[in-house]
Design an enzyme around this catalytic site. Structure first.
Site, PDB file in Angstrom:
ATOM      1  N   LYS A 132      35.636  33.317  -1.464  1.00 10.96           N
ATOM      2  CA  LYS A 132      35.256  32.799   0.476  1.00 10.96           C
ATOM      3  C   LYS A 132      33.976  33.595   0.280  1.00 10.96           C
ATOM      4  CE  LYS A 132      36.746  31.533   3.899  1.00 10.96           C
ATOM      5  NZ  LYS A 132      37.796  31.057   4.783  1.00 10.96           N
ATOM      6  N   ASP A 172      35.292  26.262   6.092  1.00  7.91           N
ATOM      7  CA  ASP A 172      35.728  27.098   6.836  1.00  7.91           C
ATOM      8  C   ASP A 172      35.168  27.494   8.412  1.00  7.91           C
ATOM      9  OD1 ASP A 172      38.025  29.984   7.144  1.00  7.91           O
ATOM     10  OD2 ASP A 172      35.221  30.320   7.558  1.00  7.91           O
TER      11      ASP A 172
HETATM   12  P1  NDP Z   1      35.620  25.222  13.253  1.00 10.53           P
HETATM   13  O1  NDP Z   1      34.559  25.781  12.927  1.00 10.53           O
HETATM   14  O2  NDP Z   1      35.930  23.690  13.394  1.00 10.53           O
HETATM   15  O3  NDP Z   1      36.006  26.531  14.695  1.00 10.53           O
HETATM   16  C1  NDP Z   1      35.954  27.797  15.294  1.00 10.53           C
HETATM   17  C2  NDP Z   1      36.431  27.703  16.888  1.00 10.53           C
HETATM   18  O4  NDP Z   1      36.237  28.792  17.120  1.00 10.53           O
HETATM   19  C3  NDP Z   1      35.454  27.435  17.924  1.00 10.53           C
HETATM   20  O5  NDP Z   1      36.268  26.423  18.813  1.00 10.53           O
HETATM   21  C4  NDP Z   1      34.566  28.143  17.712  1.00 10.53           C
HETATM   22  O6  NDP Z   1      33.713  28.320  19.107  1.00 10.53           O
HETATM   23  C5  NDP Z   1      34.983  29.226  17.551  1.00 10.53           C
HETATM   24  N1  NDP Z   1      34.630  30.569  17.537  1.00 10.53           N
HETATM   25  C6  NDP Z   1      34.726  31.161  16.118  1.00 10.53           C
HETATM   26  N2  NDP Z   1      33.617  32.233  16.291  1.00 10.53           N
HETATM   27  C7  NDP Z   1      33.876  32.476  17.786  1.00 10.53           C
HETATM   28  C8  NDP Z   1      33.037  33.643  18.342  1.00 10.53           C
HETATM   29  N3  NDP Z   1      33.201  34.623  17.101  1.00 10.53           N
HETATM   30  N4  NDP Z   1      34.214  33.631  19.772  1.00 10.53           N
HETATM   31  C9  NDP Z   1      34.664  32.785  19.409  1.00 10.53           C
HETATM   32  N5  NDP Z   1      35.322  31.379  19.399  1.00 10.53           N
HETATM   33  C10 NDP Z   1      34.663  31.755  17.938  1.00 10.53           C
HETATM   34  O7  NDP Z   1      36.688  26.321  11.998  1.00 10.53           O
HETATM   35  P2  NDP Z   1      38.122  26.436  11.719  1.00 10.53           P
HETATM   36  O8  NDP Z   1      38.867  25.691  12.786  1.00 10.53           O
HETATM   37  O9  NDP Z   1      37.998  25.486  10.350  1.00 10.53           O
HETATM   38  O10 NDP Z   1      38.613  27.939  11.923  1.00 10.53           O
HETATM   39  C11 NDP Z   1      39.197  28.318  12.262  1.00 10.53           C
HETATM   40  C12 NDP Z   1      39.838  29.907  12.008  1.00 10.53           C
HETATM   41  O11 NDP Z   1      40.567  29.304  10.958  1.00 10.53           O
HETATM   42  C13 NDP Z   1      39.200  30.325  10.994  1.00 10.53           C
HETATM   43  O12 NDP Z   1      39.398  32.100  11.277  1.00 10.53           O
HETATM   44  C14 NDP Z   1      39.334  30.533   9.617  1.00 10.53           C
HETATM   45  O13 NDP Z   1      38.810  31.196   8.605  1.00 10.53           O
HETATM   46  C15 NDP Z   1      40.534  29.862   9.938  1.00 10.53           C
HETATM   47  N6  NDP Z   1      40.988  29.213   8.307  1.00 10.53           N
HETATM   48  C16 NDP Z   1      40.670  28.221   8.822  1.00 10.53           C
HETATM   49  C17 NDP Z   1      40.756  27.125   7.661  1.00 10.53           C
HETATM   50  C18 NDP Z   1      40.267  25.454   7.198  1.00 10.53           C
HETATM   51  O14 NDP Z   1      41.279  25.209   6.780  1.00 10.53           O
HETATM   52  N7  NDP Z   1      39.338  25.020   8.106  1.00 10.53           N
HETATM   53  C19 NDP Z   1      42.022  27.004   6.507  1.00 10.53           C
HETATM   54  C20 NDP Z   1      42.522  28.794   6.759  1.00 10.53           C
HETATM   55  C21 NDP Z   1      41.955  29.173   8.111  1.00 10.53           C
HETATM   56  P3  NDP Z   1      32.224  28.284  18.942  1.00 10.53           P
HETATM   57  O15 NDP Z   1      32.336  26.221  18.540  1.00 10.53           O
HETATM   58  O16 NDP Z   1      31.978  28.702  20.081  1.00 10.53           O
HETATM   59  O17 NDP Z   1      32.324  29.424  17.975  1.00 10.53           O
END
Ligand code: NDP
Length: 452
Positions: A132, A172
């Site tokens: 990662k 991510d």
């Molecule tokens: P994105 O950046 O596309 O979206 C993240 C979302 O989560 C946004 O809405 C963001 O809001 C919110 N968010 C992030 N950090 C915080 C925080 N500290 N507090 C509140 N809201 C938060 O990321 P992904 O959708 O790709 O990833 C989401 C999760 O899924 C993560 O845990 C990631 O590790 C996991 N994941 C992702 C994969 C992938 O294929 N993309 C695969 C497997 C797991 P804001 O914009 O306001 O920060």
């Protein structure tokens, strides 16, 4: 033959060591606890796993890279961020795992994610190790040109550590199609090579797999559906709460809707939206993917069925299913108690480690089906591995073929976790099932490959 309690006390001792050797990394400690606390039955039953040094090697990354990322903002001011890549374990294949760009990123966060990734990748049954990376860079509010300059600077160091047979990053939090494009462009420029398998999540026209953007969310819903089937129910007519509004959340909502469930929420760090009619995905995609806006804009434009709740907890909204899809530790004990009070039947983790250990315990005690991220959200990395396979063969598969493979992989992960949990005396406990099944595959490969 060591007993289970002797084994557990050895593992507890190791956990204390991990805390001493890795100070100020609470997320990594949490991830290590979550895995090691479930391994006693398998280590006690299979003496080869008690071999000195095996688990000690597993919790120590093979390589950790930290580097300076200098870049210029649109005003010409020099900014300095920190870049990370943790290459945790390559016993099953090249390191594989995403890059996260978020101000909360530090070495401990990347290590927790890399550690989780080892077991997740093992569960897919594919040939991928765990890694990662990322940076404390915050893309929010940055222009495209700033994001491009940052990505180019980041790759100017990262390129020497990665490669299609070595280490294959993906997206991510904060890293989507736009960032992967800039990163790939700079890699290609520096190396003067068309090495499409070096990154996954690429654009459709230049080596990306169909269904990769959808894969994590779709896969999580398929996992939730499999858990519900075990309870004799399906998703039709169920109400679902989803957190986040990024890649994982959007395609979770899309698949829930396709399978007849009503996904009524989404959120970001400013608050959450509840929409009684179900989230309108066209509107959400327009605001989040095109305009890169905030979720309050959704409520403003949607009309009477939706309202925005600033701050607040999305888990207060009553639902049959909860699919946390934002970030780590976003669903705590209080949230779990509220969900239980409101009659939740299943919680399936789209994000990595979004549920605190206390909340997991509470949910399991209450008989709620709980799908841990390393199993439930493995669809994303699985389709990344399918993207690598397509790149290697210089071909591209149809969306239908990729979706079919994804469905098979998610079904197989669910069955593996379910059967493993039963075999080790923890029926219905997907956390134990996922940890043990992932561990067995990696540990067997590490033992076969000697002390390295
Ligand atoms: P994105 O950046 O596309 O979206 C993240 C979302 O989560 C946004 O809405 C963001 O809001 C919110 N968010 C992030 N950090 C915080 C925080 N500290 N507090 C509140 N809201 C938060 O990321 P992904 O959708 O790709 O990833 C989401 C999760 O899924 C993560 O845990 C990631 O590790 C996991 N994941 C992702 C994969 C992938 O294929 N993309 C695969 C497997 C797991 P804001 O914009 O306001 O920060």
């Amino acid at each position: 033959m060591t007993t289970r309690s002797e084994t557990q006390s050895t593992l507890d001792h190791l956990l204390t060591e991990i805390e001493h050797r890795n100070p100020a990394q609470p997320e990594f400690h949490q991830a290590a606890h979550e895995v090691l606390e479930t391994l006693a039955p398998v280590v006690a039953a299979r003496p080869e796993y008690a071999e000195p040094g095996l688990i000690e090697r597993l919790v120590e990354p093979e390589r950790q890279v930290m580097f300076r990322v200098p870049w210029q903002d649109d005003q010409g001011r020099v900014r300095v961020n920190r870049g990370f890549r943790v290459e945790f374990n390559s016993a099953l294949g090249p390191y594989k795992g995403g890059l996260r760009f978020h101000p909360s990123v530090n070495l401990g966060v990347i290590k927790f994610l890399g550690f989780e990734q080892i077991f997740k990748n093992a569960l897919t049954g594919l040939g991928i190790g765990g890694g990662k990376g990322g940076s404390d860079f915050d893309p929010h509010g940055r222009s495209d040109a700033e994001v491009m300059r940052f990505c180019q600077s980041f790759m100017t160091e990262l390129y020497r550590h990665i490669g299609e047979h070595t280490d294959v990053p993906a997206g991510d939090i904060g890293v989507g199609g736009r960032e992967i494009g800039y990163l790939f462009g700079q890699y290609r420029r520096i190396t003067n090579r068309w090495e499409s398998g070096v990154l996954t999540g690429k654009g459709r026209g230049w080596g990306g797999s169909l269904i990769r953007p959808e894969a994590t969310g779709y896969g999580n819903v398929l996992f939730a559906a499999a858990m519900m089937r075990e309870r004799g129910e399906d998703l039709e007519g169920q109400t679902a709460v989803v957190s986040g509004s990024g890649n994982v959340a959007i395609y979770t909502i899309e698949k829930l809707t396709a399978l007849g469930a009503n996904a009524v929420t989404c959120s970001d760090s400013s608050g959450y939206v509840v929409d009684e009619k179900g989230i309108d995905l066209d509107l959400l995609k327009q605001i989040k993917e095109v305009e890169r806006g905030r979720v309050d804009a959704y409520a403003e434009r949607r009309g009477a069925s939706a309202r925005f709740v600033p701050g607040g907890s999305v888990w207060d909204v009553p639902a049959d299913l909860a699919l946390p899809s934002a970030t780590q530790n976003e669903l705590d004990e209080n949230a779990a108690a509220t969900l239980i009070r409101n009659g939740v039947k299943a919680v399936s983790e789209g994000a990595n480690m979004p549920t605190t250990p206390e909340a997991v315990h509470l949910l399991q005690q209450a008989g709620v089906a709980f799908g841990p991220g390393k199993a439930a959200n493995a669809g994303g990395v699985a389709v990344s591995a399918l993207e690598m396979a397509q790149n290697h063969a210089r071909t591209s598969w149809t969306a239908a073929r990729v979706e079919e493979e994804l469905a098979d992989i998610m079904t197989s992960i669910h069955t593996t976790c379910h059967e493993t949990a039963e075999r080790y005396g923890a029926p219905g406990d997907y956390v134990t099932g996922a940890n043990i099944a992932g561990f067995e595959r990696v540990a067997d490969a590490m033992l076969a490959q000697g002390v390295i």
